[in-house]
Design a protein around this motif. Structure first.
Motif, PDB file in Angstrom:
ATOM      1  N   ASP A 174       0.841  -1.199   0.000  1.00 27.44           N
ATOM      2  CA  ASP A 174       0.000   0.000   0.000  1.00 27.44           C
ATOM      3  C   ASP A 174       0.876   1.249   0.000  1.00 27.44           C
ATOM      4  OD1 ASP A 174      -2.075  -1.765   0.195  1.00 27.44           O
ATOM      5  OD2 ASP A 174      -2.517  -1.369   2.306  1.00 27.44           O
ATOM      6  N   THR A 175       0.464   2.231  -0.766  1.00 24.74           N
ATOM      7  CA  THR A 175       1.197   3.499  -0.783  1.00 24.74           C
ATOM      8  C   THR A 175       0.468   4.593  -0.010  1.00 24.74           C
ATOM      9  OG1 THR A 175       0.134   4.243  -2.844  1.00 24.74           O
ATOM     10  CG2 THR A 175       2.163   2.951  -3.048  1.00 24.74           C
ATOM     11  N   ASN A 176      -0.754   4.316   0.446  1.00 22.79           N
ATOM     12  CA  ASN A 176      -1.508   5.352   1.162  1.00 22.79           C
ATOM     13  C   ASN A 176      -2.409   4.723   2.212  1.00 22.79           C
ATOM     14  OD1 ASN A 176      -3.435   4.316  -0.902  1.00 22.79           O
ATOM     15  ND2 ASN A 176      -4.764   5.903  -0.066  1.00 22.79           N
ATOM     16  N   GLN A 177      -2.893   5.556   3.107  1.00 29.07           N
ATOM     17  CA  GLN A 177      -3.938   5.194   4.053  1.00 29.07           C
ATOM     18  C   GLN A 177      -5.068   6.194   3.865  1.00 29.07           C
ATOM     19  OE1 GLN A 177      -2.802   4.163   8.122  1.00 29.07           O
ATOM     20  NE2 GLN A 177      -0.636   4.159   7.530  1.00 29.07           N
ATOM     21  N   PRO A 178      -6.263   5.750   3.486  1.00 24.71           N
ATOM     22  CA  PRO A 178      -7.357   6.701   3.267  1.00 24.71           C
ATOM     23  C   PRO A 178      -7.705   7.446   4.553  1.00 24.71           C
ATOM     24  CG  PRO A 178      -8.176   4.443   3.261  1.00 24.71           C
ATOM     25  CD  PRO A 178      -6.683   4.359   3.264  1.00 24.71           C
ATOM     26  N   GLY A 179      -8.180   8.663   4.393  1.00 20.79           N
ATOM     27  CA  GLY A 179      -8.429   9.522   5.542  1.00 20.79           C
ATOM     28  C   GLY A 179      -9.480   9.006   6.499  1.00 20.79           C
ATOM     29  N   ASP A 180     -10.527   8.343   5.980  1.00 16.74           N
ATOM     30  CA  ASP A 180     -11.546   7.838   6.890  1.00 16.74           C
ATOM     31  C   ASP A 180     -10.960   6.769   7.805  1.00 16.74           C
ATOM     32  OD1 ASP A 180     -11.196   6.052   4.804  1.00 16.74           O
ATOM     33  OD2 ASP A 180     -13.327   5.599   4.554  1.00 16.74           O
ATOM     34  N   HIS A 181     -10.086   5.932   7.261  1.00 19.48           N
ATOM     35  CA  HIS A 181      -9.434   4.901   8.066  1.00 19.48           C
ATOM     36  C   HIS A 181      -8.421   5.519   9.024  1.00 19.48           C
ATOM     37  CE1 HIS A 181      -7.862   0.938   9.075  1.00 19.48           C
ATOM     38  NE2 HIS A 181      -6.643   1.382   8.823  1.00 19.48           N
ATOM     39  N   ALA A 182      -7.746   6.563   8.574  1.00 18.24           N
ATOM     40  CA  ALA A 182      -6.670   7.155   9.370  1.00 18.24           C
ATOM     41  C   ALA A 182      -7.177   8.028  10.499  1.00 18.24           C
ATOM     42  CB  ALA A 182      -5.744   7.967   8.463  1.00 18.24           C
ATOM     43  N   PHE A 183      -8.286   8.770  10.286  1.00 17.54           N
ATOM     44  CA  PHE A 183      -8.693   9.761  11.269  1.00 17.54           C
ATOM     45  C   PHE A 183     -10.138   9.620  11.769  1.00 17.54           C
ATOM     46  CE2 PHE A 183      -5.249  11.686   8.837  1.00 17.54           C
ATOM     47  CZ  PHE A 183      -4.428  12.160   9.846  1.00 17.54           C
ATOM     48  N   GLU A 184     -10.935   8.802  11.112  1.00 17.19           N
ATOM     49  CA  GLU A 184     -12.339   8.718  11.508  1.00 17.19           C
ATOM     50  C   GLU A 184     -12.708   7.395  12.177  1.00 17.19           C
ATOM     51  OE1 GLU A 184     -14.689   9.807   7.995  1.00 17.19           O
ATOM     52  OE2 GLU A 184     -14.929  11.751   8.972  1.00 17.19           O
ATOM     53  N   LYS A 185     -12.119   6.316  11.721  1.00 23.24           N
ATOM     54  CA  LYS A 185     -12.535   5.000  12.214  1.00 23.24           C
ATOM     55  C   LYS A 185     -11.753   4.599  13.467  1.00 23.24           C
ATOM     56  CE  LYS A 185     -14.268   3.369   7.778  1.00 23.24           C
ATOM     57  NZ  LYS A 185     -14.273   2.295   6.766  1.00 23.24           N
ATOM     58  N   VAL A 186     -11.961   5.374  14.528  1.00 23.84           N
ATOM     59  CA  VAL A 186     -11.333   5.098  15.818  1.00 23.84           C
ATOM     60  C   VAL A 186     -12.303   4.268  16.647  1.00 23.84           C
ATOM     61  CG1 VAL A 186     -10.328   6.107  17.897  1.00 23.84           C
ATOM     62  CG2 VAL A 186     -10.115   7.286  15.691  1.00 23.84           C
ATOM     63  N   SER A 187     -11.815   3.191  17.220  1.00 19.54           N
ATOM     64  CA  SER A 187     -12.677   2.317  18.008  1.00 19.54           C
ATOM     65  C   SER A 187     -13.353   3.093  19.137  1.00 19.54           C
ATOM     66  CB  SER A 187     -11.870   1.156  18.595  1.00 19.54           C
ATOM     67  OG  SER A 187     -11.343   0.345  17.572  1.00 19.54           O
ATOM     68  N   ILE A 287     -11.755  11.130  15.218  1.00 15.21           N
ATOM     69  CA  ILE A 287     -10.834  11.907  16.051  1.00 15.21           C
ATOM     70  C   ILE A 287     -11.315  13.351  16.154  1.00 15.21           C
ATOM     71  CG2 ILE A 287      -8.527  12.954  16.051  1.00 15.21           C
ATOM     72  CD1 ILE A 287      -7.415  10.294  15.100  1.00 15.21           C
ATOM     73  N   PHE A 288     -11.821  13.883  15.071  1.00 15.38           N
ATOM     74  CA  PHE A 288     -12.237  15.286  15.073  1.00 15.38           C
ATOM     75  C   PHE A 288     -13.506  15.482  15.907  1.00 15.38           C
ATOM     76  CE2 PHE A 288      -9.707  14.917  11.150  1.00 15.38           C
ATOM     77  CZ  PHE A 288      -8.745  15.868  11.455  1.00 15.38           C
ATOM     78  N   ASP A 289     -14.368  14.478  15.964  1.00 19.19           N
ATOM     79  CA  ASP A 289     -15.527  14.568  16.854  1.00 19.19           C
ATOM     80  C   ASP A 289     -15.086  14.580  18.309  1.00 19.19           C
ATOM     81  OD1 ASP A 289     -17.279  14.634  14.746  1.00 19.19           O
ATOM     82  OD2 ASP A 289     -17.827  12.514  14.858  1.00 19.19           O
ATOM     83  N   THR A 290     -14.069  13.790  18.631  1.00 19.36           N
ATOM     84  CA  THR A 290     -13.553  13.760  19.998  1.00 19.36           C
ATOM     85  C   THR A 290     -12.923  15.094  20.373  1.00 19.36           C
ATOM     86  OG1 THR A 290     -13.122  11.382  19.776  1.00 19.36           O
ATOM     87  CG2 THR A 290     -12.028  12.526  21.580  1.00 19.36           C
ATOM     88  N   ILE A 291     -12.157  15.667  19.446  1.00 14.45           N
ATOM     89  CA  ILE A 291     -11.554  16.985  19.705  1.00 14.45           C
ATOM     90  C   ILE A 291     -12.643  18.033  19.901  1.00 14.45           C
ATOM     91  CG2 ILE A 291     -10.109  18.804  18.738  1.00 14.45           C
ATOM     92  CD1 ILE A 291      -8.519  16.638  17.275  1.00 14.45           C
ATOM     93  N   LYS A 292     -13.667  17.978  19.056  1.00  7.70           N
ATOM     94  CA  LYS A 292     -14.793  18.918  19.175  1.00  7.70           C
ATOM     95  C   LYS A 292     -15.456  18.788  20.545  1.00  7.70           C
ATOM     96  CE  LYS A 292     -19.199  20.041  16.859  1.00  7.70           C
ATOM     97  NZ  LYS A 292     -20.160  19.644  17.910  1.00  7.70           N
ATOM     98  N   SER A 293     -15.657  17.559  21.010  1.00 10.38           N
ATOM     99  CA  SER A 293     -16.272  17.340  22.326  1.00 10.38           C
ATOM    100  C   SER A 293     -15.396  17.893  23.445  1.00 10.38           C
ATOM    101  CB  SER A 293     -16.515  15.842  22.550  1.00 10.38           C
ATOM    102  OG  SER A 293     -17.423  15.332  21.607  1.00 10.38           O
TER     103      SER A 293
END
Length: 401
Positions: A174-187, A287-293
C-alpha cells in the motif's frame, strides 16, 4: 584447368570481402565488450541472456516502485508522528482543564489551545505529497479530504481507496492510508454503542456497551436506540426503538451486567430514581468529533449546570482521547511496517541483481585478451590475402618469354 581473368577476380574479391567482414565482426565485439550480440553467436547463451535481462529489467521497475512506496509511507509515518505529539498535548490540556480551581477565562484559554490542536490535526489530515496530491484522500488525490464546518465539526470528502504498487513478484504494498481509516474510524472506547444522557442526577455512566452475541442481535425484532430508565435505584426498564420492553428488573445492583438481544451493558455508579439515558449503535468515533467534544467541554466553563453529567462527559472524552492516541500510533506503526518491508525488498533485490548481473557477465562479457588476439589474427589474414592478390594479378606469361 583453365582459370579466366573474370573468375580469378571474382574469387579473390569474394575472399577479400569475407575476410574484411571477419575483421569488422571482431571490431564490433571489441567495441561492444560483448561476446554474444545476436542469437547466431550462441543460440543457447542468447536465450539465457534474455532471461537474465528480463529479470534485471523487472528489478529496475520494482526498485522504482520501492522508491515511491518509501517516499509515500515515510511521509505518512512523519505525519502520524507529528499527530501523536499534538494529540498528546491536547490530552494534557484536557486533563489540565479538569481542575476545580480554574476560572471561566482559564478554561476558555485552554479551549483556544485545543482549537489550535484541532487546526494542526486538520493540517496533518490534509497533507500533500511532492506532486501536490492529498495523501489522505484515497483515490481522490485532488480533493481536500477534511473540511472544518461552521459548527466546529469536520467532514470527510475523500474516499476509502487504497493504492498499491508491486515491489516484487506477487508482493504488493500500500502506498496510502485513506483519511476515513486514518482519522475517523477510531474504536469506540465504550464498545459498540454511544450513550446519550437525558436525565442524570447520580453521575451514573455507561462503562461498556457491546454486542456480545451477534447471532442473537436482532435489529428487526428489537431495533435500537435502547432506552434505560430507573424508576428507582433498583428498578430498571430497558426498551427498544419501538418502545417494547427488552429487559426489566426490580433488583438491579450496581456493576451487574445488563443483557438483552445479544447486547451486554455495564454501568458505573449508583443510579437514582429518574435517571434516564439512551444508547445508539456506533462502533467508531472520529478523532475530530472527539476533539470537538473536548473543546465544547472546556467551553462550558467553571460552573456547569449539571456537575454530575459534566464529570461523566469528562471521563468519556478522556477515554476516547486515549483511543485516538492509540489509533494514531497504530497508523504510524502500519506505515513503519511497510517501510521495513521496503528495506527488506530493497536488500533482496540488491542480492538478486548482483547474482543476475554476475550470471549475465559470465555469458555475455568479452575476454578482451582473446578477442584482441583473434582480431589481430584476422587482420593478418586479411593483409596476407590482399598482398597475395596484388602479386598474383601482376603475373603474366610474357614475364618469362
Amino acid at each position: 584447368m583453365r582459370v579466366s581473368t573474370q573468375q580469378f577476380y571474382f574469387q579473390n574479391a569474394q575472399q577479400l570481402s569475407n575476410k574484411q567482414t571477419d575483421v569488422n565482426e571482431q571490431i564490433k565485439y571489441i567495441a561492444s565488450g560483448k561476446q554474444v550480440l545476436t542469437a547466431k553467436d550462441d543460440a543457447v547463451s542468447y536465450g539465457t541472456l534474455s532471461g537474465y535481462k528480463e529479470d534485471l529489467s523487472n528489478i529496475e521497475k520494482y526498485n522504482r516502485n520501492l522508491t515511491q512506496v518509501k517516499n509515500r509511507n515515510s511521509l505518512q509515518e512523519t505525519t502520524f508522528a507529528n499527530a501523536e505529539t499534538v494529540m498528546l498535548q491536547l490530552k494534557q490540556t484536557f486533563i489540565q482543564a479538569n481542575n476545580g480551581s480554574l476560572s471561566d477565562s482559564d478554561l476558555n484559554a485552554l479551549a483556544e489551545l485545543a482549537k489550535n490542536s484541532q487546526a494542526e490535526m486538520l493540517g496533518f489530515a490534509n497533507t500533500k505529497d511532492e506532486t501536490g496530491g492529498f495523501i489522505f484522500s484515497g483515490y481522490k488525490t485532488d480533493v481536500q479530504p477534511f473540511v472544518l464546518q461552521p459548527d466546529n465539526s469536520v467532514t470527510y470528502h475523500g474516499d476509502s481507496g487504497v493504492r498499491e504498487l508491486q515491489v516484487a513478484k506477487n508482493v504488493m504494498v500500500d502506498t496510502n492510508q485513506p483519511g476515513d481509516h486514518a482519522f475517523e474510524k477510531v474504536s469506540n472506547n465504550i464498545g459498540d454503542f454511544l450513550p446519550s444522557y437525558n436525565t442524570n442526577t447520580s453521575g451514573i455512566a455507561v462503562s461498556k456497551a457491546v454486542i456480545a452475541d451477534r447471532g442473537a442481535y436482532d435489529v428487526a425484532a428489537n431495533p435500537p436506540d435502547y432506552n434505560f430508565n430507573f424508576a428507582s435505584a433498583t428498578d430498571l426498564t430497558v426498551t427498544d426503538g419501538n418502545g417494547a420492553v427488552v429487559f426489566n428488573t426490580t433488583t438491579y445492583t450496581p456493576g451487574q451486567t445488563i443483557a438483552f438481544n445479544g447486547v451486554e451493558v455495564q454501568l458505573n455508579g449508583n443510579p437514582l430514581p429518574g435517571d434516564d439515558f439512551d444508547i445508539s449503535p456506533q462502533e467508531e468515533v472520529s478523532i475530530f468529533d472527539t476533539i470537538k467534544s473536548a473543546i465544547e467541554w472546556m467551553q462550558v466553563g467553571a460552573n456547569p449546570a449539571n456537575p454530575e453529567q459534566h464529570a461523566v462527559d469528562y471521563d468519556e472524552i478522556l477515554g476516547q482521547l486515549d483511543q485516538a492516541l492509540n489509533h494514531i500510533t497504530g497508523r504510524r506503526v502500519d506505515a513503519g511496517v511497510r517501510l521495513k518491508l521496503v528495506d527488506n525488498q530493497t536488500s533482496n533485490h540488491a542480492d538478486s541483481e548482483l547474482y543476475l548481473a554476475s550470471g549475465r557477465s559470465n555469458i555475455e562479457d568479452l575476454d578482451f585478451a582473446k578477442a584482441v588476439a583473434k582480431f589481430e589474427q584476422t587482420q593478418v589474414s586479411l593483409q596476407a590475402a590482399q598482398q597475395s592478390f596484388v602479386q598474383i594479378k601482376n603475373l603474366s606469361l610474357f614475364n618469362y618469354l
